[in-house]
Design a protein around this motif. Structure first.
Motif, PDB file in Angstrom:
ATOM      1  N   LEU A  35      -6.997   7.081  -0.919  1.00  0.00           N
ATOM      2  CA  LEU A  35      -6.713   5.793  -0.305  1.00  0.00           C
ATOM      3  C   LEU A  35      -7.761   5.385   0.725  1.00  0.00           C
TER       4      LEU A  35
ATOM      5  N   ARG B 142      -9.364   1.656   0.879  1.00  0.00           N
ATOM      6  CA  ARG B 142      -8.392   0.784   1.546  1.00  0.00           C
ATOM      7  C   ARG B 142      -8.983  -0.597   1.832  1.00  0.00           C
TER       8      ARG B 142
ATOM      9  N   VAL C 260       0.835  -1.203   0.000  1.00  0.00           N
ATOM     10  CA  VAL C 260       0.000   0.000   0.000  1.00  0.00           C
ATOM     11  C   VAL C 260       0.868   1.250   0.000  1.00  0.00           C
TER      12      VAL C 260
ATOM     13  N   ILE D 112      -8.668  -2.726  -1.273  1.00  0.00           N
ATOM     14  CA  ILE D 112      -7.333  -3.090  -1.748  1.00  0.00           C
ATOM     15  C   ILE D 112      -6.905  -4.437  -1.172  1.00  0.00           C
TER      16      ILE D 112
END
Length: 308
Positions: free
Chosen positions: A14, A18, A4, A21
């Motif tokens: 982000l 997040r 990340v 991800i």
């Protein structure tokens, strides 16, 4: 997580994605290295180097450099994240663009989760290629009537960019020019003409950030041939139409300007490599070669060079 951090995404983009991800890009990142460790956990060749003498990379955290188990583990995963993003950054950012767009528009699939709360669409993907395929489908289904701007609201697609949105910064010869894109509207116009991700809204924050620059190579009729993203003097992305590599003639045309302006990573970007944390990548590469693996003196000298 090293992966990340290597993506170098602004917090504003982000934080909303997040949680997407991990089950998507993060999971296939770890899976790819588990598969590599079964082959060789210490070194691997550049998967895109087809030469007779391919480049090899150390991927075990350099235990010879000493440090605690935690430090070696940190070095290992920072190295692996840097290599993975360098080799697959174009595909990774295509998927990230899709995740950002999907979250911002409350795409139905984001709420279709398994018993652990993970999106089923992401969990069914066993590879980066599978995630790219889902991103391609997601963007094909995107309504043609709107994009996202910097405030995450829908606005009309720009038919073109005005003189306030872009400016010519260089004459490249043979009636070709280099244009800087200055506004989200310019990015949307460029993305629409080039049919790549720059116009989907996820780059709008960056075009306002003075650390980033977005450039377009134009032919004598003003038609875009390639688009570049720079962070400082580092060429992070250099893409042709539909995210393909730029034509060799375009790369050659811009090479003199790139050299005169001290651009780094230009040739790598032209063949689809992506540079996130340029200083650490250069540092690791210098340590891996030229006899610098042993001794603090070599490490301090490399840091001195990178810090100017």
């Amino acid at each position: 997580m090293a992966f990340v951090r290597e993506l170098d995404i602004p917090d504003r983009q982000l934080l909303p994605v997040r949680s997407l991800i991990g089950p998507g890009l993060g999971r296939v990142f770890v899976k790819s290295w588990i598969e590599q460790d079964k082959i060789d956990p210490e070194i691997m060749r550049d998967p895109f180097d087809r030469s007779d003498d391919p480049r090899w990379y150390q991927i075990d955290g350099w235990p010879i450099r000493g440090g605690s188990k935690e430090e070696i583990l940190r070095r290992k995963w920072e190295r692996r994240a840097g290599l993975y993003v360098r080799w697959h950054g174009i595909e990774i950012w295509h998927v990230l663009d899709w995740l950002i767009y999907s979250q911002a528009t409350n795409a139905p699939w984001t709420a279709n989760v398994d018993e652990r709360g993970e999106p089923k669409k992401l969990m069914k993907c066993g590879s980066l290629d599978a995630l790219v395929h889902e991103a391609d489908k997601g963007f094909r289904l995107r309504p043609r009537s709107g994009h996202l701007n910097g405030d995450d609201v829908k606005i009309p697609v720009a038919a073109g960019a005005s003189s306030d949105d872009e400016t010519e910064i260089a004459d490249l010869g043979v009636d070709h020019t280099l244009v800087e894109l200055l506004t989200p509207r310019a990015l949307r116009a460029e993305g629409g003409r080039m049919r790549h991700c720059i116009g989907h809204g996820s780059y709008d924050d960056r075009v306002r950030d003075p650390e980033y620059r977005y450039l377009s190579v134009r032919d004598p009729n003003g038609v875009p041939l390639a688009t570049l993203e720079l962070k400082g003097r580092v060429v992070r992305q250099f893409r042709g139409p539909v995210n393909d590599d730029p034509l060799p003639a375009v790369t050659d045309l811009l090479s003199r300007y790139a050299a005169e302006n001290g651009w780094q990573g230009y040739e790598d970007a032209a063949i689809g490599r992506y540079v996130g944390n340029v200083q650490r990548v250069l540092f690791d590469d210098l340590l891996a070669g030229g006899g610098l693996d042993g001794g603090d003196g070599g490490r301090h000298e490399v840091l001195r060079i990178l810090e100017g």
